[in-house]
Every structure is written in structure tokens, then in C-alpha cells.
Enzyme design. Structure first.
Site, PDB file in Angstrom:
ATOM      1  N   GLU A   9       9.304   1.769  10.676  1.00 11.51           N
ATOM      2  CA  GLU A   9      10.356   2.728  10.294  1.00 11.51           C
ATOM      3  C   GLU A   9       9.705   4.099  10.352  1.00 11.51           C
ATOM      4  O   GLU A   9       8.955   4.471   9.444  1.00 11.51           O
ATOM      5  CB  GLU A   9      10.856   2.444   8.871  1.00 11.51           C
ATOM      6  N   CYS A  35      13.595  10.862   6.381  1.00  6.03           N
ATOM      7  CA  CYS A  35      13.463  10.495   7.799  1.00  6.03           C
ATOM      8  C   CYS A  35      14.760  10.742   8.554  1.00  6.03           C
ATOM      9  O   CYS A  35      14.740  11.018   9.738  1.00  6.03           O
ATOM     10  CB  CYS A  35      13.047   9.039   7.915  1.00  6.03           C
ATOM     11  N   GLU A  43       9.525  16.800  14.269  1.00 11.14           N
ATOM     12  CA  GLU A  43       9.976  16.538  12.898  1.00 11.14           C
ATOM     13  C   GLU A  43       9.206  17.451  11.945  1.00 11.14           C
ATOM     14  O   GLU A  43       7.976  17.435  11.924  1.00 11.14           O
ATOM     15  CB  GLU A  43       9.708  15.071  12.542  1.00 11.14           C
ATOM     16  N   LYS A  85       0.879  -1.178   0.000  1.00  9.11           N
ATOM     17  CA  LYS A  85       0.000   0.000   0.000  1.00  9.11           C
ATOM     18  C   LYS A  85       0.908   1.217   0.000  1.00  9.11           C
ATOM     19  O   LYS A  85       1.426   1.628   1.050  1.00  9.11           O
ATOM     20  CB  LYS A  85      -0.885  -0.024   1.251  1.00  9.11           C
TER      21      LYS A  85
HETATM   22  P1  NAD Z   1       2.052   8.754   7.048  1.00  6.10           P
HETATM   23  O1  NAD Z   1       2.259   8.022   8.330  1.00  6.10           O
HETATM   24  O2  NAD Z   1       1.059   9.828   6.996  1.00  6.10           O
HETATM   25  O3  NAD Z   1       1.636   7.708   5.890  1.00  6.10           O
HETATM   26  C1  NAD Z   1       2.422   6.563   5.617  1.00  6.10           C
HETATM   27  C2  NAD Z   1       1.536   5.505   4.989  1.00  6.10           C
HETATM   28  O4  NAD Z   1       0.583   5.037   5.943  1.00  6.10           O
HETATM   29  C3  NAD Z   1       0.729   5.991   3.789  1.00  6.10           C
HETATM   30  O5  NAD Z   1       0.721   4.972   2.813  1.00  6.10           O
HETATM   31  C4  NAD Z   1      -0.652   6.193   4.385  1.00  6.10           C
HETATM   32  O6  NAD Z   1      -1.703   6.111   3.459  1.00  6.10           O
HETATM   33  C5  NAD Z   1      -0.702   5.038   5.359  1.00  6.10           C
HETATM   34  N1  NAD Z   1      -1.693   5.158   6.429  1.00  6.10           N
HETATM   35  C6  NAD Z   1      -2.256   6.287   6.940  1.00  6.10           C
HETATM   36  N2  NAD Z   1      -3.100   5.959   7.938  1.00  6.10           N
HETATM   37  C7  NAD Z   1      -3.068   4.611   8.056  1.00  6.10           C
HETATM   38  C8  NAD Z   1      -3.698   3.686   8.933  1.00  6.10           C
HETATM   39  N3  NAD Z   1      -4.535   4.079   9.894  1.00  6.10           N
HETATM   40  N4  NAD Z   1      -3.420   2.376   8.799  1.00  6.10           N
HETATM   41  C9  NAD Z   1      -2.543   1.955   7.863  1.00  6.10           C
HETATM   42  N5  NAD Z   1      -1.924   2.780   7.000  1.00  6.10           N
HETATM   43  C10 NAD Z   1      -2.169   4.101   7.106  1.00  6.10           C
HETATM   44  O7  NAD Z   1       3.499   9.244   6.629  1.00  6.10           O
HETATM   45  P2  NAD Z   1       3.903  10.156   5.396  1.00  6.10           P
HETATM   46  O8  NAD Z   1       3.415  11.532   5.634  1.00  6.10           O
HETATM   47  O9  NAD Z   1       3.516   9.454   4.155  1.00  6.10           O
HETATM   48  O10 NAD Z   1       5.501  10.112   5.474  1.00  6.10           O
HETATM   49  C11 NAD Z   1       6.257  10.958   6.272  1.00  6.10           C
HETATM   50  C12 NAD Z   1       6.736  10.229   7.518  1.00  6.10           C
HETATM   51  O11 NAD Z   1       7.399   9.030   7.163  1.00  6.10           O
HETATM   52  C13 NAD Z   1       7.755  11.034   8.301  1.00  6.10           C
HETATM   53  O12 NAD Z   1       7.483  10.937   9.674  1.00  6.10           O
HETATM   54  C14 NAD Z   1       9.065  10.342   7.982  1.00  6.10           C
HETATM   55  O13 NAD Z   1      10.079  10.513   8.930  1.00  6.10           O
HETATM   56  C15 NAD Z   1       8.626   8.933   7.879  1.00  6.10           C
HETATM   57  N6  NAD Z   1       9.615   8.157   7.137  1.00  6.10           N
HETATM   58  C16 NAD Z   1      10.381   7.252   7.812  1.00  6.10           C
HETATM   59  C17 NAD Z   1      11.369   6.531   7.138  1.00  6.10           C
HETATM   60  C18 NAD Z   1      12.212   5.501   7.844  1.00  6.10           C
HETATM   61  O14 NAD Z   1      12.753   4.636   7.167  1.00  6.10           O
HETATM   62  N7  NAD Z   1      12.376   5.567   9.154  1.00  6.10           N
HETATM   63  C19 NAD Z   1      11.575   6.754   5.785  1.00  6.10           C
HETATM   64  C20 NAD Z   1      10.774   7.697   5.133  1.00  6.10           C
HETATM   65  C21 NAD Z   1       9.799   8.393   5.814  1.00  6.10           C
END
Ligand code: NAD
Length: 490
Positions: free
Chosen positions: A247, A281, A382, A173
Site C-alpha cells: 500500500e 496516501c 507526492e 513493525k
Molecule cells: P516509509 O516507507 O518511510 O516507512 C514505512 C515503514 O517502513 C516504517 O515502519 C519504516 O520504519 C519501515 N521501513 C523503512 N525502511 C525499511 C526497510 N528497508 N525494510 C522494511 N521496512 C522499512 O513511509 P512513511 O514515511 O512512514 O509513510 C509515508 C508514505 O506512506 C507515503 O508515501 C504515503 O503515501 C504512504 N502511505 C500509503 C498508504 C496506503 O494505504 N496506500 C497509507 C498511508 C501512507
């Protein structure tokens, strides 16, 4: 405009309820693709397809899986430039980064292909000499892979080849803000003749992800995204007793000591916060600088930040692209205003970047705040954008204290020419990774992941594939005798 369907069981299928949503190019502001909004019934179809494909996939031997994964790597390399264009168009990241990320994705396929026929167990000598004990590494079954928008293919390929090499099948997803490159990757999987159902992709927003996480057919969840959603996923996984890898976000300290190479450290600081427009991240968003270099590093950084070439993400000359989507732009601008109001000293940037070449693109100026205190919101939350907080420090102990005084624990950078200092500090960093005299460096072989609120589990490296396996222990009693049924055997 490109229309995309869901990828389920090796075919492209329309969402059952007919829901659609748009992909907007953050540089032009125009809708450029249309995606299917998967509901719970589509998710169910995808999990069913993955479950049907899993025993057959697991039954192929490791050498065959390795062959297929290497073939996928070849196809990715052949199509790396188009893939980079898809991703940069979707999320505004500069093409010079997405191009190298596609090659890195291929590298990850090759790396994990190498493990597919080397998932060794151990033979364990027991106290009882008449029992032969060994372990096996087995796949979980169907794994849910959920990713964020900032680097869709890299984030997916940190997980996907490892999950597949271990004999799992998956339902992916991607983020609703950048799904296209993941769907285009499915076309490459078709070219590489990956058996149908081994990889399935459902697109949609949080509800689609939630339906996937809740599905009883999912054996493990691997999630990359925000701590807020990570919490919800961990709660759902806890309720359903499913293992989960998280992550999550970071607010990483990048620490420059007086004895550092000032030029290398400055470049490392720039890479840490303005690479990927800060939407990474591991962003080194808290720059800790020792007093002796504080003025010099701060001045040089401001000068260099002003000279960063913002522009069309597809132009190889552009150094910083747009922010990936409107909600993220709003969050960044609010964080900048918050930092100003809490008294952080704005040195450069602080607004939307405008200019003829930038059009209506979602550009943010490279922004630097100095004299930040670690208890300020700008230092603790962040932002996920090109916003740097510089914090001065006097002594090593103070740097360690500030570095660790944060809920996150993803990465840390240390800049020093004193090897004793580096060796002393590495164990003190409460983070999943430490870079010494470099920053934002990745390698297929090196494990990656967080501690504290940055998550748990590891990707890449050997642990990256072990985390997609279940360890089974086997005891074979060859004594040929029966023993007391009412006492535990050992
Ligand atoms: P997000 O948490 O808003 O969304 C991530 C994913 O989760 C999307 O596909 C979203 O549709 C899905 N999602 C949302 N609600 C959900 C639910 N209730 N159940 C299951 N899935 C759900 O994050 P974002 O805004 O897309 O990305 C930014 C964040 O990601 C930042 O905090 C960043 O640090 C983190 N990030 C971490 C890493 C790592 O490897 N540690 C790498 C890249 C980004």
C-alpha cells in the site's frame, strides 16, 4: 515520559542490545515517550513467538476467533478516547480525526470477525465425474505487518483483524515516528485476552523492518509506506520468494467538472488536501478544475484555506494539526520552494504557520498553487503535506489524460451531476479506487488499494481477508479404479 518495551510472546521485553529511541511530540517539540530499538535478535524472538502461537491460533475454530476479535473491538471502543490522545500526541493529527479512526479500527475488527467463520471454499464440478474437487482457505502462517506514521492504528487495522481472522499470527513493525498507539493497542489486546504470541510488536527504524522482511520465518509481508521503501521490500520479497501486499503513495487527481455542485466540490477539494494536514496516501493533491468553474473554485478554496483553524492537535476545535515529524516538515518545505522555483503560482500559504497558539509546533500553512502544469515536479511527486496543485482543463478527454499521466494509481475523485459522464469516466481512471461526488470516504466493506506505483493487493472488504489466505485445492478420486500411470489424469 512513558517508557515502552517490545511486545513479544504476550510479554513486555527489553530489546536485547538495550537500544532506545525517543518519541517526540510534534506540537510541543518535547520527548514524551521512549521506545525500544529492536535488532535482528529481537525480530527473531518475535517471529519465533508468532510461529509457536500460530498452529494453536489456526486450530481455534472461526467462531472462537470471531468472539475474540469482537472482544478486541469492544475494548477498543471503551478506550477510544485515550487511544486517540496517544496517537494525536505522537503524530500531531487532530483529535477529531483520530477519535473517529479508533472507532473505525473497532469496526474493522467487527467486520473481519464476521468473516472468521465464513471463509468458505468452493465445490468445483470437474470433467471427471468421479472426482470430488473442493477448495480451502488456509492461513499463510506468520505475517509481517509494517506501517507508516500518518495513521498508525487505521493502517494497522486495515491488516491486523483480517490476518488474525484467517488464522495467521503476526509481527508488527510500526513507524519509528509514531509507534506509541500500536504499543498501546497491545495493552488492549491483553485486556481482550488474545492468546500470547498471536500479535507481537517490534519497534525500531528501517533496519528493524528490513530484518523482519528478511526473516525466513515470515510467510507473507503486508506493507504500508512509501514507494521507495516499497521497492526495497518487493525486491527482498522477490529474492526470498515471499508474497507481498504493498500500500504505497499517491498523487491523486480530484476532478471538478463545470456541471458539479460547486459547494460540494469545494468541500471535497478541501477534505482531499487539508484533511489530515495532507498527510494521507489518498490526498487529492492534484485538483483538476474545468474552465467554467476554475476562477470560482480557486477563489473559494483560497478563502476557505485561509480560514482553516490550525491548533493543538488535542483541541477538538482544531481542524489541522502539525506535520508529524521534522524530516517530513523539511520535505514539505523543500517541495514548496521547488514549486515556486518552477513557476507554479502561489495563491496562499507557502510557509511555516506561526502564532501564539501554535508554539514551536511543526505547522505548515495550507498552501495552494494555481495554474500548475502536469509536467511540473509539484504535480508529479507526492508531497504528503497540505499543498494543493490546481490544474485547469477544457475538455473531458483532457481531464482523463492529465489524471492518468502520473506514475501513481491510488485514488481519483470525480465531481459531476451528469451520471452519464460519471459512468463513462469511472472505467477510464487508472486507479484502485474512484470517488464520485465525495472524497476520502472509507468503509470496512469496500476494498482499498492501488495500481501502478501505488502498489498491489487489497485491504478491507472481502478481498482484504482473502489476501491473507492461501487457496488450497483438494481432489478426491472416489472411482475406486487405478488408471494409466504414464498419462496425466483428467
Ligand atoms: P516509509 O516507507 O518511510 O516507512 C514505512 C515503514 O517502513 C516504517 O515502519 C519504516 O520504519 C519501515 N521501513 C523503512 N525502511 C525499511 C526497510 N528497508 N525494510 C522494511 N521496512 C522499512 O513511509 P512513511 O514515511 O512512514 O509513510 C509515508 C508514505 O506512506 C507515503 O508515501 C504515503 O503515501 C504512504 N502511505 C500509503 C498508504 C496506503 O494505504 N496506500 C497509507 C498511508 C501512507
Amino acid at each position: 515520559m512513558k517508557p515502552y518495551e517490545l511486545f513479544i510472546g504476550g510479554t513486555w521485553v527489553a530489546p536485547r542490545a538495550g537500544g532506545r529511541f525517543d518519541a517526540v511530540n510534534p506540537f510541543t517539540g518535547k520527548t514524551w515517550a521512549q521506545l525500544g530499538e529492536a535488532d535482528a535478535s529481537d525480530v527473531d524472538a518475535a517471529v519465533t513467538a508468532a510461529a509457536e502461537a500460530q498452529p494453536g491460533w489456526a486450530a481455534t475454530n472461526g467462531a472462537t476467533r470471531a468472539l475474540i476479535l469482537n472482544r478486541i473491538a469492544d475494548v477498543i471502543v471503551d478506550h477510544a478516547s485515550e487511544m486517540a490522545v496517544f496517537e494525536s500526541t505522537d503524530n500531531g493529527k487532530v483529535i477529531r480525526e483520530t477519535s473517529s479512526q479508533m472507532l473505525f479500527a473497532a469496526r474493522l475488527f467487527r467486520f473481519f470477525a464476521g468473516y472468521a467463520d465464513k471463509l468458505y471454499g468452493s465445490v468445483i464440478p470437474l470433467d471427471n465425474p468421479h472426482v470430488f474437487d473442493y477448495t480451502r482457505r488456509e492461513p499463510y502462517g506468520v505475517i509481517a505487518l509494517i506501517t507508516a506514521w500518518n495513521s498508525p492504528i487505521t493502517l494497522l487495522c486495515n491488516k491486523l483483524p483480517a490476518a488474525l481472522a484467517a488464522g495467521n499470527t503476526v509481527v508488527v513493525k510500526p513507524s519509528e515516528h509514531a509507534s506509541v498507539s500500536t504499543l498501546e493497542l497491545c495493552r488492549l489486546l491483553e485486556k481482550a485476552e488474545l492468546p500470547p504470541g498471536v500479535v507481537n510488536v517490534v519497534t525500531g527504524a528501517g533496519d528493524t523492518g528490513a530484518a523482519l522482511v528478511e526473516h525466513p520465518g515470515i510467510a507473507k509481508i503486508s506493507f504500508t509506506g512509501s514507494p521507495a521503501v516499497g521497492r526495497r521490500i518487493a525486491a527482498a520479497a522477490g529474492q526470498n520468494l515471499k508474497p507481498v501486499t504493498l500500500e504505497l503513495g499517491g498523487k491523486s487527481p480530484n476532478i471538478i467538472f463545470d456541471d458539479a455542485d460547486p459547494e460540494a466540490a469545494t468541500v471535497g477539494a478541501l477534505a482531499g488536501i487539508f484533511g489530515a494536514t495532507g498527510q494521507t496516501c489518498v490526498a487529492g493533491s492534484r485538483l483538476l478544475v474545468q474552465r467554467g468553474l476554475y476562477e470560482r473554485i480557486t477563489e473559494t478554496l483560497v478563502e476557505r484555506a485561509k480560514a482553516i483553524r490550525l491548533g493543538d492537535p488535542l483541541d477538538p476545535a482544531s481542524e489541522m494539526g502539525t506535520v508529524a515529524n521534522r524530516p517530513q516538515l523539511d520535505r514539505i518545505m523543500a517541495a514548496i520552494e521547488g514549486a515556486k522555483s518552477e513557476g507554479a503560482r502561489l495563491l496562499t500559504g507557502g510557509g511555516r504557520a506561526r502564532g501564539e497558539a501554535l508554539g514551536d509546533g511543526l505547522f505548515v500553512e495550507p498552501t495552494i498553487f494555481a495554474d500548475v502544469r502536469n509536467d511540473m515536479t509539484v504535480a508529479q511527486t507526492e508531497i504528503f503535506g497540505p499543498v494543493l496543485s490546481i490544474l485547469p482543463f477544457e475538455e473531458e478527454e483532457e481531464a482523463v489524460r492529465i489524471a492518468n499521466d502520473i506514475p501513481f494509481g491510488l485514488a481519483a475523485g470525480i465531481w459531476t451531476r451528469d451520471i452519464n459522464r460519471a459512468m463513462r469516466l469511472v472505467p477510464q481512471m487508472r486507479t484502485g479506487g474512484v470517488w464520485v461526488n465525495t472524497y476520502r470516504m472509507v468503509a470496512a466493506q469496500a476494498p482499498f488499494g492501488g495500481t501502478k506505483e501505488s502498489g498491489f493487493g487489497r485491504e478491507r472488504g472481502e478481498q482484504g481477508i482473502l489476501d491473507f489466505t492461501v487457496q488450497k485445492n483438494v481432489m478426491i478420486d472416489w472411482s475406486g479404479t487405478a488408471s494409466d500411470p504414464f498419462a496425466i489424469k483428467n
